[in-house]
Design a protein around this motif. Structure first.
Motif, PDB file in Angstrom:
ATOM      1  N   ILE A 133       0.839  -1.200   0.000  1.00 46.35           N
ATOM      2  CA  ILE A 133       0.000   0.000   0.000  1.00 46.35           C
ATOM      3  C   ILE A 133       0.876   1.253   0.000  1.00 46.35           C
ATOM      4  CG2 ILE A 133      -1.689   1.333   1.329  1.00 46.35           C
ATOM      5  CD1 ILE A 133      -2.819  -1.437   2.289  1.00 46.35           C
ATOM      6  N   ALA A 134       1.950   1.252   0.793  1.00 47.53           N
ATOM      7  CA  ALA A 134       2.865   2.405   0.847  1.00 47.53           C
ATOM      8  C   ALA A 134       3.506   2.638  -0.514  1.00 47.53           C
ATOM      9  CB  ALA A 134       3.926   2.190   1.917  1.00 47.53           C
ATOM     10  N   LEU A 135       3.919   1.571  -1.186  1.00 50.94           N
ATOM     11  CA  LEU A 135       4.521   1.693  -2.519  1.00 50.94           C
ATOM     12  C   LEU A 135       3.491   2.240  -3.517  1.00 50.94           C
ATOM     13  CD1 LEU A 135       6.932   1.266  -4.406  1.00 50.94           C
ATOM     14  CD2 LEU A 135       6.096  -1.079  -4.761  1.00 50.94           C
ATOM     15  N   ALA A 136       2.268   1.727  -3.445  1.00 52.69           N
ATOM     16  CA  ALA A 136       1.214   2.195  -4.347  1.00 52.69           C
ATOM     17  C   ALA A 136       0.929   3.678  -4.113  1.00 52.69           C
ATOM     18  CB  ALA A 136      -0.057   1.374  -4.144  1.00 52.69           C
ATOM     19  N   LYS A 137       0.902   4.097  -2.857  1.00 54.70           N
ATOM     20  CA  LYS A 137       0.657   5.508  -2.548  1.00 54.70           C
ATOM     21  C   LYS A 137       1.754   6.385  -3.131  1.00 54.70           C
ATOM     22  CE  LYS A 137       0.198   8.944   0.995  1.00 54.70           C
ATOM     23  NZ  LYS A 137       1.457   9.638   0.878  1.00 54.70           N
ATOM     24  N   GLU A 138       2.984   5.929  -2.988  1.00 53.48           N
ATOM     25  CA  GLU A 138       4.126   6.689  -3.494  1.00 53.48           C
ATOM     26  C   GLU A 138       4.094   6.814  -5.018  1.00 53.48           C
ATOM     27  OE1 GLU A 138       8.743   5.540  -3.938  1.00 53.48           O
ATOM     28  OE2 GLU A 138       7.979   5.435  -1.875  1.00 53.48           O
ATOM     29  N   ILE A 169      -9.732  -1.356   9.629  1.00 55.48           N
ATOM     30  CA  ILE A 169      -8.770  -1.492   8.526  1.00 55.48           C
ATOM     31  C   ILE A 169      -8.381  -0.109   8.015  1.00 55.48           C
ATOM     32  CG2 ILE A 169      -8.476  -2.278   6.137  1.00 55.48           C
ATOM     33  CD1 ILE A 169     -10.380  -4.644   6.941  1.00 55.48           C
ATOM     34  N   ARG A 170      -9.363   0.764   7.816  1.00 55.73           N
ATOM     35  CA  ARG A 170      -9.124   2.129   7.340  1.00 55.73           C
ATOM     36  C   ARG A 170      -8.141   2.840   8.272  1.00 55.73           C
ATOM     37  NH1 ARG A 170     -12.066   5.238   3.962  1.00 55.73           N
ATOM     38  NH2 ARG A 170     -13.798   3.768   3.958  1.00 55.73           N
ATOM     39  N   HIS A 228      -0.389   3.711   9.214  1.00 58.46           N
ATOM     40  CA  HIS A 228       0.898   3.264   8.671  1.00 58.46           C
ATOM     41  C   HIS A 228       1.264   3.932   7.350  1.00 58.46           C
ATOM     42  CE1 HIS A 228       0.241   0.137  11.672  1.00 58.46           C
ATOM     43  NE2 HIS A 228       1.548  -0.025  11.650  1.00 58.46           N
ATOM     44  N   VAL A 229       0.249   4.389   6.619  1.00 54.88           N
ATOM     45  CA  VAL A 229       0.472   5.046   5.327  1.00 54.88           C
ATOM     46  C   VAL A 229      -0.348   6.343   5.324  1.00 54.88           C
ATOM     47  CG1 VAL A 229       0.433   4.757   2.814  1.00 54.88           C
ATOM     48  CG2 VAL A 229       0.647   2.738   4.277  1.00 54.88           C
ATOM     49  N   PRO A 230       0.147   7.378   6.019  1.00 53.80           N
ATOM     50  CA  PRO A 230      -0.623   8.618   6.130  1.00 53.80           C
ATOM     51  C   PRO A 230      -0.781   9.336   4.795  1.00 53.80           C
ATOM     52  CG  PRO A 230       1.504   8.800   7.275  1.00 53.80           C
ATOM     53  CD  PRO A 230       1.407   7.412   6.735  1.00 53.80           C
ATOM     54  N   GLY A 231      -1.851  10.101   4.692  1.00 53.26           N
ATOM     55  CA  GLY A 231      -2.091  10.902   3.496  1.00 53.26           C
ATOM     56  C   GLY A 231      -2.864  10.189   2.408  1.00 53.26           C
ATOM     57  N   HIS A 258     -16.514  10.900  -4.995  1.00 53.37           N
ATOM     58  CA  HIS A 258     -16.486  11.840  -3.869  1.00 53.37           C
ATOM     59  C   HIS A 258     -15.363  11.486  -2.901  1.00 53.37           C
ATOM     60  CE1 HIS A 258     -20.606  12.536  -5.334  1.00 53.37           C
ATOM     61  NE2 HIS A 258     -20.347  13.777  -4.964  1.00 53.37           N
ATOM     62  N   VAL A 259     -14.196  11.270  -3.433  1.00 57.10           N
ATOM     63  CA  VAL A 259     -13.038  10.894  -2.619  1.00 57.10           C
ATOM     64  C   VAL A 259     -12.566  12.087  -1.799  1.00 57.10           C
ATOM     65  CG1 VAL A 259     -10.608  10.196  -2.787  1.00 57.10           C
ATOM     66  CG2 VAL A 259     -12.318   9.078  -4.190  1.00 57.10           C
ATOM     67  N   LEU A 260     -12.185  11.811  -0.550  1.00 59.96           N
ATOM     68  CA  LEU A 260     -11.679  12.853   0.346  1.00 59.96           C
ATOM     69  C   LEU A 260     -10.228  12.568   0.690  1.00 59.96           C
ATOM     70  CD1 LEU A 260     -14.725  13.004   2.750  1.00 59.96           C
ATOM     71  CD2 LEU A 260     -14.113  14.688   1.032  1.00 59.96           C
ATOM     72  N   GLN A 261      -9.476  13.624   0.884  1.00 55.20           N
ATOM     73  CA  GLN A 261      -8.045  13.517   1.224  1.00 55.20           C
ATOM     74  C   GLN A 261      -7.863  13.822   2.695  1.00 55.20           C
ATOM     75  OE1 GLN A 261      -5.180  13.119  -1.012  1.00 55.20           O
ATOM     76  NE2 GLN A 261      -4.115  12.900   0.917  1.00 55.20           N
ATOM     77  N   THR A 262      -7.053  13.016   3.381  1.00 60.42           N
ATOM     78  CA  THR A 262      -6.714  13.344   4.762  1.00 60.42           C
ATOM     79  C   THR A 262      -5.560  14.335   4.760  1.00 60.42           C
ATOM     80  OG1 THR A 262      -5.187  11.485   4.936  1.00 60.42           O
ATOM     81  CG2 THR A 262      -7.424  11.112   5.712  1.00 60.42           C
TER      82      THR A 262
END
Length: 185
Positions: free
Chosen positions: A42-47, A64-65, A71-74, A109-113
């Motif tokens: 997930i961290a690699l995909a985010k990057e 889970i969310r 562990h993978v903020p943002g 309607h995706v939201l960003q943290t």
């Protein structure tokens, strides 16, 4: 509808449902025991592409969310209202039960943290609005979550989501007016 980001889902049935609705890649957590290898993917995909967390609207999905977000903020978040995730016979709740339209709506309607939450709405505001500790508080929070596209949350989680997703006071007030308006009908 093509989604650039990788979508994090709970299991294989969720992947099938999402891929019926949109053209997207997924990472499956295989339930609430999210392991280190999965978090690394997930961290690699985010990057590389970005990540949208799209879990079931229930306690395990929220857990889970929260684990992934810790562990993978943002990460970005998509929320499915509970009423859109109930199976036909009413005995199961999950993304895999949602219609193509409901999945597309949630993903549009995706939201960003944000690392530094916006903290203008207070606990007292939630209490004054009847979102905590009243006879209709749960229904109001559920409706507010649908209107703001942040999902259902208890009082404490609601305040955190309002801050985390930078929901402004005006957005909050407008949604609250709509909640009250529909309550009067």
């Amino acid at each position: 509808m093509k989604i650039k980001e990788v979508i994090v889902v709970e299991g294989r049935d969720d992947t099938v449902a999402v891929q019926r609705a949109v053209d997207a890649d997924t990472i499956e957590t295989n339930g609430s025991a999210v392991n280190k290898a999965c978090l690394e993917r997930i961290a690699l995909a985010k990057e590389r592409r970005g990540v949208i967390i799209f879990t079931d609207p229930d306690y395990p999905g929220d857990r889970i969310r929260n684990v992934v977000n810790e562990h993978v903020p943002g990460c970005k978040h998509a929320f499915l209202p509970k009423n859109e995730a109930i199976s036909k016979n009413g005995d199961d709740l999950g993304v895999e039960n949602a219609s193509i339209e409901a999945i597309r709506m949630a993903l549009s309607h995706v939201l960003q943290t944000y690392e530094e939450p916006l903290e203008t709405i207070t606990w007292d505001d939630l209490h004054a609005a009847g979102l905590i500790g009243g006879p209709r508080a749960k229904q109001r929070r559920e409706h507010l979550g649908i209107l703001l596209k942040i999902g259902y949350a208890n009082g404490k989680q609601l305040l955190k989501r309002l801050h985390t997703f930078h929901i402004s006071e005006s957005e909050f007030r407008e949604a609250l007016i709509e909640v009250y308006r529909e309550e009067q009908q």
